[in-house]
Motif scaffolding. Structure first.
Motif, PDB file in Angstrom:
ATOM      1  N   ALA A  38      -2.575  15.313  -2.813  1.00  0.00           N
ATOM      2  CA  ALA A  38      -3.420  15.954  -2.064  1.00  0.00           C
ATOM      3  C   ALA A  38      -2.655  17.540  -1.593  1.00  0.00           C
ATOM      4  O   ALA A  38      -3.395  18.296  -1.584  1.00  0.00           O
ATOM      5  N   LEU A  39      -1.375  17.216  -1.228  1.00  0.00           N
ATOM      6  CA  LEU A  39      -0.890  18.356  -0.913  1.00  0.00           C
ATOM      7  C   LEU A  39      -0.706  19.444  -2.072  1.00  0.00           C
ATOM      8  O   LEU A  39      -0.977  20.801  -1.508  1.00  0.00           O
ATOM      9  N   GLU A  40      -0.650  19.199  -2.959  1.00  0.00           N
ATOM     10  CA  GLU A  40      -0.328  20.137  -4.070  1.00  0.00           C
ATOM     11  C   GLU A  40      -1.484  20.634  -4.404  1.00  0.00           C
ATOM     12  O   GLU A  40      -1.566  21.942  -4.973  1.00  0.00           O
ATOM     13  N   GLU A  41      -2.548  20.283  -4.080  1.00  0.00           N
ATOM     14  CA  GLU A  41      -4.069  20.918  -4.326  1.00  0.00           C
ATOM     15  C   GLU A  41      -4.495  22.064  -2.997  1.00  0.00           C
ATOM     16  O   GLU A  41      -5.220  22.792  -3.153  1.00  0.00           O
ATOM     17  N   VAL A  42      -3.422  22.103  -2.220  1.00  0.00           N
ATOM     18  CA  VAL A  42      -3.713  22.904  -0.937  1.00  0.00           C
ATOM     19  C   VAL A  42      -3.469  24.369  -1.438  1.00  0.00           C
ATOM     20  O   VAL A  42      -2.584  24.664  -2.206  1.00  0.00           O
ATOM     21  N   ALA A  48      -6.258  11.125   2.538  1.00  0.00           N
ATOM     22  CA  ALA A  48      -4.874  10.721   1.865  1.00  0.00           C
ATOM     23  C   ALA A  48      -3.942  10.356   2.849  1.00  0.00           C
ATOM     24  O   ALA A  48      -3.037   9.451   2.780  1.00  0.00           O
ATOM     25  N   ALA A  49      -3.751  11.244   4.041  1.00  0.00           N
ATOM     26  CA  ALA A  49      -2.866  11.164   5.197  1.00  0.00           C
ATOM     27  C   ALA A  49      -3.292   9.692   5.784  1.00  0.00           C
ATOM     28  O   ALA A  49      -2.154   9.118   6.280  1.00  0.00           O
ATOM     29  N   GLU A 105       1.444  12.424   9.522  1.00  0.00           N
ATOM     30  CA  GLU A 105       1.371  13.419  10.586  1.00  0.00           C
ATOM     31  C   GLU A 105       1.550  14.837  10.095  1.00  0.00           C
ATOM     32  O   GLU A 105       0.761  15.665  10.626  1.00  0.00           O
ATOM     33  N   ALA A 106       2.396  14.989   9.365  1.00  0.00           N
ATOM     34  CA  ALA A 106       2.540  16.522   8.894  1.00  0.00           C
ATOM     35  C   ALA A 106       1.273  16.879   7.970  1.00  0.00           C
ATOM     36  O   ALA A 106       0.789  18.155   8.154  1.00  0.00           O
ATOM     37  N   SER A 107       0.765  16.025   7.215  1.00  0.00           N
ATOM     38  CA  SER A 107      -0.329  16.402   6.517  1.00  0.00           C
ATOM     39  C   SER A 107      -1.570  16.412   7.185  1.00  0.00           C
ATOM     40  O   SER A 107      -2.297  17.341   6.929  1.00  0.00           O
ATOM     41  N   ILE A 136       0.769  -1.243   0.024  1.00  0.00           N
ATOM     42  CA  ILE A 136      -0.003   0.000  -0.086  1.00  0.00           C
ATOM     43  C   ILE A 136       0.897   1.285  -0.152  1.00  0.00           C
ATOM     44  O   ILE A 136       1.658   1.426   0.901  1.00  0.00           O
ATOM     45  N   LEU A 137       0.936   2.069  -0.990  1.00  0.00           N
ATOM     46  CA  LEU A 137       1.872   3.240  -1.195  1.00  0.00           C
ATOM     47  C   LEU A 137       1.055   4.536  -0.982  1.00  0.00           C
ATOM     48  O   LEU A 137      -0.135   4.658  -1.372  1.00  0.00           O
ATOM     49  N   ILE A 138       1.465   5.387  -0.220  1.00  0.00           N
ATOM     50  CA  ILE A 138       0.605   6.600   0.061  1.00  0.00           C
ATOM     51  C   ILE A 138       1.412   7.760  -0.426  1.00  0.00           C
ATOM     52  O   ILE A 138       1.163   8.960  -0.363  1.00  0.00           O
ATOM     53  N   GLY A 139       2.698   7.697  -0.819  1.00  0.00           N
ATOM     54  CA  GLY A 139       3.452   8.910  -1.212  1.00  0.00           C
ATOM     55  C   GLY A 139       2.821   9.597  -2.364  1.00  0.00           C
ATOM     56  O   GLY A 139       2.667  10.876  -2.039  1.00  0.00           O
TER      57      GLY A 139
END
Length: 434
Positions: free
Chosen positions: A11-15, A424-425, A231-233, A2-5
């Motif tokens: 999701a981060l780039e859409e912030v 996503a996180a 955690e950062a996300s 299971i890859l989350i990177g």
């Protein structure tokens, strides 16, 4: 696996960055970088490459490493003609591989590569060695002195790959075996780390795999990095959730702020067009600044300041070009209207129209020469009203556009849903491997 990177990075780039203060903006950049690093760790697995001469028993050793008979073997002739990548799950980003085998139970991110004879695909195998964590060079009593074997060992030493020499099909007799080990060491500059007797089974998976599994570039490192990214996300998502009230307040402030009116006022008599155009541009720019200040005061949040910094600068040159176009259009309009009363062949009348038509936009009738009024006659009032209206619209455009820009940024920020980042996180529980 299971890859989350990739999922978190998307999701981060859409912030909307405008929602973030300086500290959280830095956190966002760091987290995106970490997510990219996580992808890179997954995309660049730890390779164990098995190389050697023809018929040295590479496939037998490969099977021993992974603990499963997946590579075809033959005691008579070489059977590996393709590069075979073996791992826990696809995809296998291995150069030149044409066969892929999935073996459950292998550590996530570990790929064992079985290769054809060294001299059959030297360039590709050399590239694999340079990308590998460990290279196993398989030798036999009858072939350890081959030039291809020496070339393989030298290629490993030139790379960053760890070298493991496996002496395969060695004699049962202790004395003979020790003599051969010494001879191999003298020829290759290093004694074999693993010795497999003729007809014996190689029992060394932990010797080969333990150093790789413990490296920070394998499963444990990916898991730790995934947890940090997650955690950062979540921290960013919590901050974005708390920002929702500020977005609402700023949106209300934008709607409630009146766009300043801009237009030609006072008499322009005696002014030049160049001076007047500069004054008009300044007036339009001032209206934009006035609107910005009013929104920031009404919004009364740090978000309002960030949005203002995020907005594009008003293009003075673009407005000046628009004013020049308006001046030219005004001259054309006056010529068309004056044609009803005068013959345009008269040079003086044309010069007057070209020079002074723009003065019709002044709010003071005295600004327009009396002769201009005579030229236009009954068309004077209609023409004057048209050119003034067009100039007023032109000067009003920057401030009106500014209001739209504020609204567009805040509306886009308000449409963002932090829940996407939370989801996503939390994908896979913050892990990269099952």
């Amino acid at each position: 696996m299971i890859l989350i990177g990739a999922k978190v990075r998307s999701a981060l780039e859409e912030v909307p960055r405008v929602l973030l203060d300086e500290a959280h903006a830095r956190l966002l950049d760091d987290t995106i970088d970490a997510a990219a690093e996580l992808d890179a760790l997954v995309a660049e697995p730890s390779l164990v490459v098995v190389v050697g001469g023809s018929g040295s028993g590479k496939s037998t050793i490969t099977n021993a490493i992974i603990g499963s008979d997946v590579a075809p073997v033959s005691p008579i002739r070489p059977t590996t003609t393709n590069i075979t990548a073996i791992g826990a799950s696809p995809p296998f980003p291995v150069e030149g591989a044409t066969e892929y085998v999935i073996v459950a139970g292998l550590p996530a991110g570990l790929i064992v590569v079985d290769t054809p004879p060294w001299d059959a695909a030297t360039d590709i195998i050399t590239n694999l060695v340079e990308a590998s964590a460990v290279t196993i060079v398989v030798v036999t009593p009858s072939r350890y002195g081959d030039e291809s074997t020496r070339e393989a060992v030298e290629a490993v030493r030139r790379s960053n790959s760890a070298l493991v020499i496996v002496a395969n099909r060695m004699p049962d007799d202790d004395v003979s075996r020790e003599q051969l080990e010494d001879a191999i060491g003298e020829r290759l500059g290093e004694l074999p780390q693993v010795v497999v007797k003729e007809g014996g089974i190689a029992h060394f998976p932990r010797l080969i795999l333990d150093p790789i599994i413990s490296e920070d570039t394998t499963a444990d490192a990916r898991r730790r990095l995934a947890e940090q990214v997650s955690e950062a996300s979540r921290r960013l998502a919590r901050f974005l959730t708390a920002s929702a009230s500020d977005v609402g307040a700023l949106s209300h402030a934008i709607d409630a702020t009146v766009v300043p009116l801009v237009g030609p006022t006072g008499s322009w008599a005696g002014s030049t067009w160049t001076e007047t155009a500069e004054d008009l541009v300044e007036a339009a720019m001032g209206a934009v600044d006035q609107f910005d200040e009013a929104v920031v005061d009404a919004g009364s949040t740090d978000l309002a300041d960030r949005v203002r910094d995020h907005l594009p600068a008003v293009d003075r040159d673009e407005l000046m070009v628009a004013l020049m176009s308006w001046k030219q259009e005004t001259s054309r309009r006056v010529r068309d209207a004056a044609r009803l009363r005068f013959r345009l062949g008269k040079r003086a009348a044309l010069d007057l129209i070209e020079r002074d038509s723009w003065l019709l936009a002044s709010s003071e009738d005295a600004a327009a020469p009396r002769r201009m009024k005579r030229l236009l006659g009954r068309e004077y009032e209609r023409t004057t009203e048209a050119v003034r209206s067009e100039l007023a619209d032109l000067l009003q455009t920057p401030a009106s556009t500014r209001q739209q820009q504020w609204g567009a940024v805040v509306d886009a920020a308000g449409e963002y849903r932090p829940g996407m980042l939370f989801a996503a996180a939390s994908a896979g529980g913050g892990t990269t491997g099952a």
